[in-house]
Design an enzyme around this catalytic site. Structure first.
Site, PDB file in Angstrom:
ATOM      1  N   ASP A 204       0.773  -1.278  -0.021  1.00 14.02           N
ATOM      2  CA  ASP A 204      -0.050   0.032  -0.037  1.00 14.02           C
ATOM      3  C   ASP A 204       0.948   1.281   0.068  1.00 14.02           C
ATOM      4  OD1 ASP A 204      -2.327   1.794   0.678  1.00 14.02           O
ATOM      5  OD2 ASP A 204      -3.422  -0.086   0.897  1.00 14.02           O
ATOM      6  N   HIS A 265      -2.724   3.149  -4.689  1.00 13.33           N
ATOM      7  CA  HIS A 265      -1.973   2.652  -3.261  1.00 13.33           C
ATOM      8  C   HIS A 265      -0.657   2.081  -3.607  1.00 13.33           C
ATOM      9  CE1 HIS A 265      -5.542   3.071  -0.815  1.00 13.33           C
ATOM     10  NE2 HIS A 265      -6.385   2.879  -1.692  1.00 13.33           N
ATOM     11  N   GLU A 329      -9.855   2.965  -4.775  1.00 15.83           N
ATOM     12  CA  GLU A 329      -9.461   4.640  -4.513  1.00 15.83           C
ATOM     13  C   GLU A 329      -8.123   4.799  -5.664  1.00 15.83           C
ATOM     14  OE1 GLU A 329     -10.670   4.607   0.150  1.00 15.83           O
ATOM     15  OE2 GLU A 329      -8.896   3.687  -0.385  1.00 15.83           O
TER      16      GLU A 329
HETATM   17  C1  ACM Z   1     -10.500  -0.353   0.765  1.00 15.38           C
HETATM   18  O1  ACM Z   1     -11.092  -0.190   2.111  1.00 15.38           O
HETATM   19  N1  ACM Z   1      -9.983   0.702   0.192  1.00 15.38           N
HETATM   20  C2  ACM Z   1     -10.640  -1.339  -0.023  1.00 15.38           C
END
Ligand code: ACM
Length: 767
Positions: A204, A265, A329
């Site tokens: 991440d 991410h 995201e």
């Molecule tokens: C997430 O909680 N961004 C998968």
């Protein structure tokens, strides 16, 4: 007698009498998750030192050996595996591949002479043995986890199979790194409750946590985070450690799903390999929570080469058929400004940046298929369209999962509002820091992974559900356990057991046996805390009545003499009334005698403070800013650099951050807002704020001592009508990944008799 007819609590009462008091017997017949069908029979099987295991092939002998090892730790006795055909006094593990059973299904039959566990697969035998282990008097506090042979167990027939094939737990090790010993501890425990998937969130923005030999900078650079206060957080798993965990999980029939989050991410990748971004800037591992806008560039072929190289190495470590490739995201601004991405868009006839992501995910899926892996992505990837073979993990809600399943995609449900175990499980005003949200145990228990909007013939596409733990606010292993247990056990029952067999009251009864298991495994599980008061200081003028409650029924005990409550302290039955200053200490206590943490409340009689003698005042407050990074108020000492201004509204104090913009470290400072607040009538008032300190009438009403200030703190004070001195102090900094800039600078108030807070607005502040 079928369990589907006889409620489980009735079974509990039926088995409370021991047939022979010289033999320990598991009194409760408490099995979690509750099996498909239980028929209780007359009599008991006696396990003694002559009891042997009989196995009909080598792989069932492996299962037997696993449990022989477990039983030895409780009995000191090593049961043997017998090759003879004498079935009397035996525990038989019978694997028959021709049985018309599901892959995880088993039958457990206990009679006076023998125990038989039958299954089509080793996994079925394993679950049959796990159920058998729950029937032994292993864990109860009285036995001190030592089982003295012989013991008797209730004769019965169990027919059992899961409702869903995906019963999972997820752990984010990027935001904070956790050791493989800790992970193995959780896997061992979760296998007792038939959890069968471990989703390992390894990459991440805040850290890359797995050794990839071809790209050493992923760990040399990407696994180290320099926090804003100068400290470091780091860690990664070597490939050998990964293999060790995967092997350990396999022995417990848990599949491990790696998550390699792409294309967003990903700044921990770019920190070592900036050429994989669209802009080639210099990047650093993100030291703030939230989402980074610098992401992988889908317009460059090198990106796909990188992904394939990583997947190739992952494929040597993770044998399971599903890989999670993220897709959540993804801020797409960099793609809009990238010549390569725009060229790609044109070449492939893509409508917009969402379709660029679809193109990217389709290519990633193709790479996975070369390694015989199926792709899972978070539900955002539905936005620009997905390939027919993509699998969806629905987290933003149930909608993504509903849409995908109805179109024929396989889906794993993990909607945040039911399955994010980093959310609070009780009132945040009583609980230790968590992410936010509110998911008490009953909400998890009552969650149904098949929403009603799923068409009948599409229900099969819901593979199951999993509980997710994101670790921004969990620095310690015991905090993860506190968040997971017992909610993950509720989810184990939700995903394994038939809906019609589930009853929350019955689950709570069985939870007492589960707590004994958790105790044996040294798990820091959650016990509902005494809730009600929103602050630990309760001011009153004449008398006060304080009600307490818990998220699910648990006894509470309390003292008023300044000592800690113990099991024999006064039991809470109704709201407590006070007329004098009192230090109240209250805790919840389980049937086992285990107590929650103790809540200490200062109940204080005060006379309302008279207002200040003020001359003519103007509206607003004086704002003094001192630039610099300060960890705490006591570090603020250099007022020579201060800047003075006035503000009309408390909310105007923070001008340095707007949602969607990055936090600007040049704006780190300490801020003091000074003036007066107008109190409309005499009374006890509660104040609520996320700021470091709130002073009213020269009293420190709120003192938010912890460096991270995410959720408002509350406290009370008695005031007379009129204008009182007001001082608000806050530090603009980043502490433990949280930018205080993200908090609105505000102060709310309510009268003690009211429930809802109101803002202190511009008409109430003066200088
Ligand atoms: C997430 O909680 N961004 C998968």
């Amino acid at each position: 007698m079928s369990l589907r007819i006889i409620p489980f609590f009735f079974l509990i009462f039926m088995t409370c009498k021991s047939p022979d008091s010289s033999f320990p017997v598991n009194q409760s017949l408490s099995i979690t998750p509750i099996p498909f069908k239980v028929d209780q029979k007359q009599g008991y099987f006696e396990i003694n030192k002559k009891t042997t295991f009989l196995c009909n092939n080598n792989s069932s002998a492996v299962i037997a050996s696993f449990f022989i090892g477990k039983m030895k730790t409780f009995t000191g006795h090593s049961f043997s595996i017998d090759n003879e055909n004498n079935t009397k006094n035996s525990i038989q593990l019978i694997k028959e591949s021709t049985l018309d059973f599901g892959e995880e299904e088993y039958r457990l039959s206990i009679s006076k002479d023998e125990i038989k566990i039958k299954a089509k697969t080793d996994q079925g035998l394993f679950y049959g043995m796990q159920t058998f282990m729950q029937l032994l008097p292993l864990y109860d506090a009285n036995s001190k986890n030592q089982m003295h042979l012989p013991v008797k167990i209730q004769a019965l027939d169990i027919e059992d199979k899961p409702r869903f094939g995906w019963r999972g737990m997820h752990l984010d090790v990027s935001r904070h790194f956790f050791s493989i010993d800790f992970i193995k501890k959780q896997l061992d425990l979760l296998s007792l409750f038939k959890i069968n998937k471990f989703h390992w969130h390894l990459t991440d923005d805040q850290g890359w946590r797995i050794e990839i030999k071809k790209y050493p900078k992923l760990t040399e650079v990407g696994s180290k985070r320099k926090n804003a206060d100068g400290s470091f957080h780091q860690g990664f798993y070597t490939q050998e450690e990964i293999k060790e965990v995967v092997e350990y999980a396999k022995e417990r029939f848990i599949d491990v799903i790696p998550e390699f989050d792409t294309p967003g991410h990903a700044i921990a990748i770019l920190a070592g390999y900036p050429e994989l971004s669209c802009s080639k800037e210099k990047y650093e591992v993100r030291n703030l929570w939230g989402v980074e806008s610098s992401i992988l560039c889908p317009g460059k072929e090198e990106t796909y080469t990188f992904i394939e190289d990583v997947v190739q190495e992952l494929s040597t470590l993770f044998p399971y058929g599903y890989y999670h490739m993220g897709g959540d995201e993804v801020p797409k601004d960099q793609w809009k400004n990238s010549a390569e991405c725009q060229k790609l868009k044109k070449r492939e006839g893509l409508k917009d940046e969402k379709e660029i992501q679809s193109y990217f995910m389709a290519r990633v899926e193709k790479i996975l298929s070369k390694y015989h892996k199926k792709m899972i992505g978070w539900d955002e990837i539905l936005e620009g369209g997905i390939t027919p073979t993509t699998n969806i993990m629905s987290w933003q809600g149930e909608e993504g999962g509903i849409k995908a399943a109805n179109k024929g995609h396989d889906v794993i449900m993990t909607p945040a509002k039911y399955c994010y175990f980093n959310f609070y499980q009780g009132d945040f005003k009583a609980e230790p820091l968590a992410f936010g949200g509110y998911i008490p145990l009953d909400k998890v228990y009552h969650y149904d992974p098949i929403p009603k909007e799923i068409e009948e013939d599409k229900k099969k596409h819901i593979l199951g559900a999993q509980g997710n733990v994101w670790t921004e606010y969990t620095y310690k292993e015991e905090t993860i356990e506190y968040l997971l247990y017992p909610r993950i056990i509720a989810l184990a029952e939700t995903t394994w057991s038939q809906k019609e067999n589930k009853k929350f009251g019955d689950f709570l009864n069985r939870l007492n046996s589960v707590y004994d298991v958790l105790e044996h495994y040294n798990i820091n599980y959650h016990i509902p805390l005494p809730e009600g008061p929103t602050s630990n200081k309760i001011v009153f003028t004449d008398s006060v009545s304080i009600p307490f409650s818990t998220t699910h029924p648990v006894k509470m005990v309390y003292t008023t003499d300044g000592t800690d409550p113990i099991a024999t302290s006064t039991v809470y039955t109704e709201p407590l009334n006070f007329k004098e200053n009192t230090e109240l200490r209250i805790a919840s206590i389980l049937k086992s005698g285990k107590m929650s943490s103790i809540r200490k409340l200062n109940i204080t009689k005060e006379t309302p403070i008279p207002p200040s003698d003020t001359a003519e005042l103007s509206q607003g407050l004086i704002k003094k800013e001192i630039k610099g990074y300060f960890k705490s108020i006591s570090d603020v000492n250099d007022s020579t650099k201060s800047h003075i201004s006035t503000i009309k509204n408390i909310k105007d104090a923070n001008t340095t951050y707007h949602w969607g913009h990055e936090v600007n470290e040049d704006n780190f400072k300490a801020v003091f807002l000074d003036g007066y607040v107008y109190i409309p009538e005499d009374g006890v008032y509660y104040f609520s704020s996320t700021q470091d300190q709130i002073w009213i009438a020269d009293q420190l009403v709120i003192d938010y001592k912890t460096p991270l200030k995410k959720h408002p703190k509350e406290s009370s004070i008695a005031l007379q009508k009129g204008k009182h001195k007001l001082k608000i102090v806050y530090l603009n900094n980043i502490a433990k990944g949280w930018a205080t800039d993200w908090n609105t600078v505000e102060l709310k108030y309510r009268k003690a008799s009211e429930v809802d807070y109101k803002e202190i607005d511009e008409h109430m502040i003066f200088h």
